[in-house]
Structure formats: C-alpha cells, structure tokens
Design an enzyme around this catalytic site. Structure first.
Site, mmCIF file in Angstrom:
data_model
loop_
_atom_site.group_PDB
_atom_site.id
_atom_site.type_symbol
_atom_site.label_atom_id
_atom_site.label_comp_id
_atom_site.label_asym_id
_atom_site.label_seq_id
_atom_site.Cartn_x
_atom_site.Cartn_y
_atom_site.Cartn_z
ATOM 1 N N ASN A 1 62.485 73.635 -110.925
ATOM 2 C CA ASN A 1 61.451 72.504 -110.834
ATOM 3 C C ASN A 1 61.159 71.980 -109.664
ATOM 4 O OD1 ASN A 1 61.697 72.145 -113.825
ATOM 5 N ND2 ASN A 1 63.324 70.641 -113.541
ATOM 6 N N ASP B 1 61.114 68.381 -107.818
ATOM 7 C CA ASP B 1 61.644 67.036 -108.216
ATOM 8 C C ASP B 1 60.751 65.977 -107.219
ATOM 9 O OD1 ASP B 1 63.610 68.308 -109.727
ATOM 10 O OD2 ASP B 1 65.127 67.792 -108.024
ATOM 11 N N GLY C 1 65.483 71.520 -110.482
ATOM 12 C CA GLY C 1 65.888 72.422 -111.594
ATOM 13 C C GLY C 1 67.062 72.790 -111.583
ATOM 14 N N LYS C 2 67.714 72.678 -112.702
ATOM 15 C CA LYS C 2 69.311 72.974 -112.696
ATOM 16 C C LYS C 2 69.468 74.454 -112.507
ATOM 17 C CE LYS C 2 70.133 69.365 -115.749
ATOM 18 N NZ LYS C 2 70.442 68.290 -115.119
ATOM 19 N N ASN D 1 68.701 74.818 -108.775
ATOM 20 C CA ASN D 1 69.836 74.260 -107.709
ATOM 21 C C ASN D 1 71.051 74.977 -108.079
ATOM 22 O OD1 ASN D 1 67.933 72.139 -107.647
ATOM 23 N ND2 ASN D 1 69.123 70.876 -109.086
ATOM 24 N N ASN E 1 79.400 67.645 -118.901
ATOM 25 C CA ASN E 1 79.857 66.368 -118.214
ATOM 26 C C ASN E 1 80.319 65.297 -119.337
ATOM 27 O OD1 ASN E 1 77.522 65.075 -119.351
ATOM 28 N ND2 ASN E 1 76.471 65.046 -117.261
ATOM 29 N N LEU F 1 84.192 65.174 -114.922
ATOM 30 C CA LEU F 1 84.271 63.779 -115.109
ATOM 31 C C LEU F 1 83.911 62.827 -114.070
ATOM 32 C CD1 LEU F 1 88.053 63.957 -116.680
ATOM 33 C CD2 LEU F 1 85.749 63.677 -117.771
ATOM 34 N N ASP G 1 73.753 59.652 -103.706
ATOM 35 C CA ASP G 1 72.957 60.245 -104.890
ATOM 36 C C ASP G 1 73.534 61.351 -105.659
ATOM 37 O OD1 ASP G 1 70.683 61.274 -106.378
ATOM 38 O OD2 ASP G 1 69.680 62.183 -104.699
ATOM 39 N N ALA H 1 72.092 66.583 -108.843
ATOM 40 C CA ALA H 1 72.575 67.957 -108.614
ATOM 41 C C ALA H 1 73.862 68.192 -108.282
ATOM 42 C CB ALA H 1 71.563 68.669 -107.463
ATOM 43 N N ALA H 2 74.612 67.054 -108.414
ATOM 44 C CA ALA H 2 76.080 67.176 -108.136
ATOM 45 C C ALA H 2 76.914 68.154 -109.141
ATOM 46 C CB ALA H 2 76.999 65.805 -108.385
ATOM 47 N N GLY H 3 76.261 68.264 -110.518
ATOM 48 C CA GLY H 3 76.954 68.840 -111.593
ATOM 49 C C GLY H 3 76.413 70.335 -111.036
ATOM 50 N N ASP H 4 75.370 70.503 -110.609
ATOM 51 C CA ASP H 4 74.797 72.106 -110.226
ATOM 52 C C ASP H 4 75.347 72.491 -109.205
ATOM 53 O OD1 ASP H 4 72.900 71.715 -112.263
ATOM 54 O OD2 ASP H 4 71.422 70.589 -110.734
HETATM 55 O O1 RIB Z 1 70.592 68.625 -112.177
HETATM 56 C C1 RIB Z 1 69.484 67.962 -111.313
HETATM 57 C C2 RIB Z 1 68.347 68.472 -111.783
HETATM 58 O O2 RIB Z 1 67.962 68.088 -112.946
HETATM 59 C C3 RIB Z 1 66.970 68.200 -110.915
HETATM 60 O O3 RIB Z 1 66.910 68.754 -109.745
HETATM 61 C C4 RIB Z 1 65.840 68.160 -111.791
HETATM 62 O O4 RIB Z 1 65.054 68.884 -111.439
HETATM 63 C C5 RIB Z 1 66.489 68.295 -113.237
HETATM 64 O O5 RIB Z 1 66.342 69.668 -113.725
#
Ligand code: RIB
Length: 317
Positions: free
Chosen positions: A10, A12, A38-39, A42, A183, A220, A245, A248-251
């Site tokens: 993606n 953003d 984009g997940k 990322n 999550n 968590l 921010d 993308a922490a999960g990615d």
């Molecule tokens: O996980 C974060 C992502 O979710 C962002 O970069 C956004 O593009 C969405 O896909």
C-alpha cells in the site's frame, strides 16, 4: 534460502492530528505525509532491514504509487521479480490518522491487493523450494491465503499468519498454520470473547491451538506477547519505549520473529526479537520508515542486555 512474504503493498497517506475525530467532526490536522506501507510490504521490509534474504509476492497498480512502491521495496533489498503490475486497477492505499498520543485509525482501500488471485499463487510456487518461511496476512483475498498456505505446508515451509485485519478464518486454514500472531482485537474476534491481557490471551491461544495451529502468539501491544504451543506456554514482556506512532508495530513484530527463527534462535528468543522490533517501530512516525535497520536493532538488544542465548530479565533459557 529466503523468506517469502505474500501480501499487500500500500501507499500510506498519513495525517497527524491532536486527537482522533469523532463522527461528523472536522478537525485541523498538523501534518501530512505519504510513505510506503501495507502489511505484507511492511513485513518484508522489516525482514530485509534486518538483513534477511526476502522475496515479495503481490500486486501493485500501473500508477505512480505502484512504481514508487516497487522501487522502495528494491531499495530496501527485497527481491521484487514476483510483484505483478496490474494494468486494470489502482495500487492499494491506506488513509491513516495518527493522534498525538500515538493511537491511529486506518482505512485500507485494497486496489491491486484485492485482485491478488490464483495466478499470484502460481508465481509463488517455484519460490517455495528455496524458502524456509512464508509470511501471510489478510489484506489479500483469503482464498489466496489458504491456497498458498496449503502449498507451503506441502513444501515443508513454515507458515506464519498475521490474521490482520481480522476476518472469519475458514476452518481448513488453521491446521495449515505453524504460527498465528493476532493482536488482542484480532484474537478476540477469532475466538469470540474479549481478549485483553495475559489471562484472556492464554485462553484465546488455547482455543487457537485446538483449532489446529501449531503455535499461537497473542500480541498484547505495550504489555508484551503471550505464546502457547502444545508443549509450553509463556509470556514475554514488552520493551518500554517512548511511543510516537504504533502503525506497523505488529508488522515489525512479525519481521523480528521470523528473522530470529531464520537465524536459528529459539521460539522464546524469536518473540523477544519480535517485541524489540515492534517497540522500535513505535518510536518513529510512519510504517516502513519506522522499521529498524540491523545496526539500530542490534544496538537496542545490546542496550537491553539481550544476547543470542538468553535475555537479561527474561527467564528464557
Ligand atoms: O499494519 C500497518 C499497515 O496497515 C499500514 O502500513 C497500512 O498500509 C495498512 O495496511
């Protein structure tokens, strides 16, 4: 050998604002910027920035965003030969608002990601024999997630599924998954009861194991992560950082997790790596610009007393 990520790419479009608006409200924002996200993308960039050989499989549109997104993947060190440029559709975009406290709202318009289909699964197949791991998420059609997980399992490739954004998972997908990483919100939607904190994460992980995954890691957020396999279960606390921010922490977590496993570390150590990458990603604005490079990552682990064999403060021998 390499790690394959099959997923979304993606652009953003990010607005920073003092606080998230309520329905019908107009707010003056602070800033606007455009960054690759984009997940799927990322996660592949998170891996590449940690020095792991990676391949991206997915789609962008034949537009300027698509060109920029593919160039960015290449510049990050990702192999992009199997990213298809779809002439019939726009590239995926995400409209993101980030408030001063670090919380966000994200609207994803899938574009080309929504057109990923069996042809892309066919493009993935020849890569499997040279891959250790396949990372999947839910920003491409679920039928392609199932088909690629099936092919990966047959090829003996480890499947790590990030069930984000949350969807109803077909029951046949669970036994194809080696590691699932929801999550709290996603875990709650999967199991049908609220998940917040370690106790409910443990119950959710048990349900996910019963459905057939080999390992469930419930992320968590700033509390940490709970992990369960049929043999063991344990909690890994988060690294406290100054959050700017959380996008993308999960990615980043999944990138750190998969990178550690690629380097032969234990599951527990891999979750510590995931937690470290996730924490670092929250300290900067934006998706891919916030993902740590290897020098920053190693320095952070060193500062926190994390060695390859063990983690100071973690009972993880
Ligand atoms: O996980 C974060 C992502 O979710 C962002 O970069 C956004 O593009 C969405 O896909």
């Amino acid at each position: 050998m390499s790690i394959i990520v099959f997923g979304s790419i993606n652009m953003d479009l990010v607005a920073t604002i003092p606080r998230l608006p309520v329905a019908g409200e107009t707010l003056l924002g602070r800033d606007f910027f455009q960054v690759p996200g984009g997940k799927g993308a990322n996660q592949v960039v998170a891996l590449a920035k940690l020095g792991i050989p990676t391949q991206m499989v997915g789609r962008v549109g034949a537009d300027s965003f698509g060109t920029e997104l593919v160039n960015n993947l290449k510049a990050s060190g990702v192999q992009t030969d199997h990213v298809f440029v779809d002439e019939t559709v726009n590239s995926g975009v995400a409209i993101i608002t980030v408030e001063d406290a670090g919380n966000n709202q994200i609207i994803v318009i899938p574009g080309a990601n929504g057109h990923v289909n069996q042809e892309d699964v066919e493009r993935l197949l020849p890569l499997l024999p040279r891959a250790t791991t396949l990372l999947l998420q839910f920003e491409i059609p679920i039928s392609t997630v199932v088909a690629s997980a099936k092919a990966a399992q047959q090829a003996g490739v480890t499947v790590i599924l990030d069930p984000a954004p949350a969807q109803i998972i077909p029951t046949e997908l669970y036994p194809l998954v080696d590691i699932i990483t929801p999550n709290e919100v996603e875990a709650g939607q999967l199991v049908g009861f609220p998940v917040f904190g370690e106790e409910s994460a443990k119950k959710a992980a048990t349900v996910l194991l019963q459905r057939g995954v080999k390992c469930a890691i419930v992320k968590l957020g700033d509390k940490g992560a709970f992990c369960a396999t049929p043999e063991e279960s344990f909690f890994v606390p988060a690294f406290p950082v100054q959050t700017v921010d959380t996008v993308a922490a999960g990615d980043a977590f999944n990138g750190g997790l998969a990178a550690a496993l690629f380097e032969g570390l234990s599951l527990r150590q891999a979750i510590v790596w995931g937690a470290a990458a996730g924490a670092l990603a929250t300290t900067k604005l934006g998706a891919q610009p916030s993902l740590p490079d290897r020098v920053t990552f190693d320095a952070f682990l060193k500062e926190k007393g994390v060695g390859r064999g063990g983690v100071a403060g973690y009972n993880n021998t």
